[in-house]
Design an enzyme around this catalytic site. Structure first.
Site, PDB file in Angstrom:
ATOM      1  N   ALA A  40       0.457   3.637   7.474  1.00  0.00           N
ATOM      2  CA  ALA A  40       0.640   4.929   7.516  1.00  0.00           C
ATOM      3  C   ALA A  40      -0.690   5.705   7.905  1.00  0.00           C
ATOM      4  O   ALA A  40      -0.655   6.909   8.079  1.00  0.00           O
ATOM      5  CB  ALA A  40       1.246   5.617   6.169  1.00  0.00           C
ATOM      6  N   ASN A  53       0.869  -1.277   0.006  1.00  0.00           N
ATOM      7  CA  ASN A  53       0.173  -0.082  -0.001  1.00  0.00           C
ATOM      8  C   ASN A  53       0.884   1.462  -0.136  1.00  0.00           C
ATOM      9  O   ASN A  53       0.988   2.005  -1.091  1.00  0.00           O
ATOM     10  CB  ASN A  53      -0.784  -0.124   0.924  1.00  0.00           C
ATOM     11  CG  ASN A  53      -1.954   1.070   1.059  1.00  0.00           C
ATOM     12  OD1 ASN A  53      -1.962   2.081   0.386  1.00  0.00           O
ATOM     13  ND2 ASN A  53      -3.011   1.042   1.896  1.00  0.00           N
ATOM     14  N   ASP A  54       1.481   1.463   1.012  1.00  0.00           N
ATOM     15  CA  ASP A  54       2.332   2.909   1.279  1.00  0.00           C
ATOM     16  C   ASP A  54       3.419   2.872   0.299  1.00  0.00           C
ATOM     17  O   ASP A  54       3.789   3.901  -0.184  1.00  0.00           O
ATOM     18  CB  ASP A  54       2.736   3.098   2.595  1.00  0.00           C
ATOM     19  CG  ASP A  54       1.720   3.275   3.757  1.00  0.00           C
ATOM     20  OD1 ASP A  54       0.605   3.466   3.085  1.00  0.00           O
ATOM     21  OD2 ASP A  54       1.838   2.825   4.715  1.00  0.00           O
ATOM     22  N   VAL A  55       3.916   1.692  -0.259  1.00  0.00           N
ATOM     23  CA  VAL A  55       5.238   1.703  -1.175  1.00  0.00           C
ATOM     24  C   VAL A  55       4.866   2.094  -2.418  1.00  0.00           C
ATOM     25  O   VAL A  55       5.688   2.268  -3.367  1.00  0.00           O
ATOM     26  CB  VAL A  55       5.973   0.430  -0.915  1.00  0.00           C
ATOM     27  CG1 VAL A  55       6.563   0.172   0.477  1.00  0.00           C
ATOM     28  CG2 VAL A  55       5.083  -0.813  -1.367  1.00  0.00           C
TER      29      VAL A  55
END
Lengths: 102, 460
Positions: free
Chosen positions: B427, B386-388
């Site tokens: 996050a 997700n965040d990456v």
């Protein structure tokens, strides 16, 4: 001054301490992210060097001091667990990297 | 101490330095580990047999028994553990090392009363050793799911700082007064154990690896301190090496995640309020797809890139994704994996997991190499990441992940995102990518979804 006296008495130790810090930093600089996990596990195994102290506790304990011997016994078990487990699992991980390369 | 033993310690110290150095390079890593390991073995055997103190045979028996027990347990755990459980394992072993240092400090305490230098080192060994012990055990419990979520006391930063300050003052008081009180000693031990717990409980999610690495570094320092206690060079060198290398590694991990060490420890984010970046209406509609549609899409593509993440590791889908890759390759589709440095449960973890399931080394592409390739890619399959892949890292300065290097999957012609739910990632922020015109969501557990894709493609 007690502090100066202390520094003078332990000069070798202080030299080793400072140089080791720099070696540690230099050795680890710029390692690829691929190796972060094995490296962490390998460094963890290395910190098991505390086992040497645990063995010394047992060797230096009065043979009739069962408290010290028992505590030392546990310290040795825990320390060697850290050492053996750490090195073996790091080896297992790195073995996998090797396998796919060939 | 005999001269032979001194030389053995010298050799062991050198193997530690070389071993650690070699561990940092892919070609030499395995050998480096073996070299450091043999040095350690040499130091242990030497310590037992070459100390010219007069020790009754039964003590030797006890030592060897302890070593046998610990070795067998350690070996069994190390051989049996699943590769996805690596963060827990490192944490647990680390805790054992810390406990060992603490015990040494406890035993040595009564021998050294009156000697300021020695009592200071014993106090430090007890405090640092027990912080790493209890901290690592909490980290272990959190990672294996025994203990869920973040526990944050009100004003936990202030409380934590007061506790550690209190411990230092307490330790200094004991050294100053030359106290021989066992009660005070155990009070200090208890205080340090509590601090270890307080230190780790407010930290969660993807910050855990950083904490483990930091605790690892602390164990090294504890080992070095016990080395000073015995004027033992191998402990001093080994311990300090781990201490400083561990600290550098911790900082490197923080950099890869675009986090500062202080914000990990003092928790600037990573729970609590989700930072909203734009409202839902602004972001547009979510398109959801089915396994059969995605299977058709992949089957008729030329170039597919997989982006595996934390979700893949948790679902243990590393073998399934390898099977999917082989199936697609057999149909003439070119498949690659794009690996973000912090993909998985700890930095570098994804490489270990995919290596375990025999994925070809050449198929793993690092972020910088693979980013220019996305624009020539037909389908990007994001699995549990997700965040990456969140574009907010580029275009939203208010985002907590702003500035973090990401995989530029939005450049591809089609993006398929496999996630269990629409919940935001670690996050706690929305991901614009999911609302992109080119994106289709494929909801479900990573392993089951990939298996469904495999059977759909096989039936074509």
């Amino acid at each position: 001054m007690k502090i100066l006296e202390f520094i003078n008495d332990n000069l070798d130790l202080i030299y080793i301490l400072i140089l080791s810090i720099f070696i540690g930093v230099e050795v680890i600089k710029n390692i690829p992210a691929v190796l972060h996990t094995p490296l962490m596990s390998g460094a963890n195994a290395l910190s098991g060097v505390v086992i040497v102290g645990a063995i010394l506790v047992m060797l230096q304990a009065d043979p009739t001091d069962y408290v010290a011997l028992t505590l030392g016994f546990f310290a040795v078990v825990l320390g060697i667990l850290n050492v053996v487990g750490g090195f073996v699992v790091t080896d297992r991980m790195l073995q996998m990297f090797k396998k796919k390369k060939s | 101490m005999t001269i032979t033993l001194s030389i053995i310690y010298l050799i062991a110290s050198i193997t530690f330095i070389f071993g650690l150095k070699m561990l940092g390079h892919p070609e030499t890593a395995k050998k480096g580990n073996l070299i450091a390991g043999s040095g350690m073995g040499l130091a242990i055997v030497g310590t037992i047999f070459l100390n010219n103190s007069h020790v009754p045979t039964f003590v030797y028996g006890l030592i060897l028994a302890a070593i046998a027990i610990g070795s067998i347990i350690g070996w069994l755990i190390a051989v049996k553990v699943e590769m996805t459980k690596m963060p827990e394992l490192v944490s647990l072993f680390n805790g054992f090392g810390g406990a060992s240092a603490t015990i040494i400090g406890l035993v040595e305490f009564s021998k050294n009363i009156g000697d300021v230098m020695q009592t200071t080192t014993t106090m430090a060994a007890i405090i640092i050793g027990s912080i790493t012990f209890s901290g690592s055990i909490i980290a272990w419990a959190k990672l294996n799911g025994t203990m869920n979520g973040l526990i944050r006391l009100p004003k936990y930063n202030l409380i934590n700082n007061l506790v550690i300050l209190g411990l230092i003052v307490f330790g200094a008081y004991m050294v100053w007064t030359g106290s021989d009180s066992q009660i005070l000693l155990y009070a200090l031990l208890l205080g340090a154990l509590i601090y270890g717990v307080l230190f780790v409980i407010p930290i969660g999610g993807a910050d855990m690896p950083v904490v483990i690495s930091l605790l690892n570094s602390l164990t090294g320092i504890a080992a070095a301190i016990t080395g000073i206690l015995y004027t033992n060079m191998v402990m001093l060198v080994g311990g300090i090496l781990v201490g400083s290398a561990g600290l550098i590694l911790t900082v490197a991990m923080c950099k890869a995640m675009n986090r500062s060490l202080t914000s990990v420890i003092f928790g600037a984010f990573g729970g609590g309020d989700a930072v909203a970046s734009g409202t839902k209406s602004e972001l547009g509609e979510i398109k959801s797809s089915t396994a059969s549609d995605v299977a058709i899409l992949m089957n008729y593509s030329q170039r597919v890139i997989f982006v595996p993440g934390y979700g893949l590791a948790v679902a243990q889908a590393q073998h399934a994704i390898h099977e999917l890759e082989q199936l697609l390759e057999s149909k003439g589709v070119e498949v690659k994996y794009a690996i973000h440095p912090v993909a998985g449960r700890m930095p570098g973890h994804m490489n270990v997991l995919l290596a375990e399931s025999n994925v070809d080394y050449d198929k793993l592409a690092e972020m910088d190499d693979v980013n220019p390739e996305f624009k020539n890619t037909d389908v990007v399959f994001v699995v549990g990441a997700n965040d990456v892949v969140n574009p907010a890292a580029h275009n939203d300065p208010s985002s907590p992940i702003y500035g973090m290097p990401i995989l530029e999957v939005a450049d591809a012609k089609q993006i398929i995102v496999n996630k269990r739910t629409m919940n935001p990632g670690y996050a706690g922020i929305e991901n614009e990518l999911f609302y992109n015109q080119k994106t289709a969501m494929l909801f479900g557990d990573a392993k089951k979804t990939i298996q469904a894709l495999i059977s759909e493609i096989k039936n074509m």
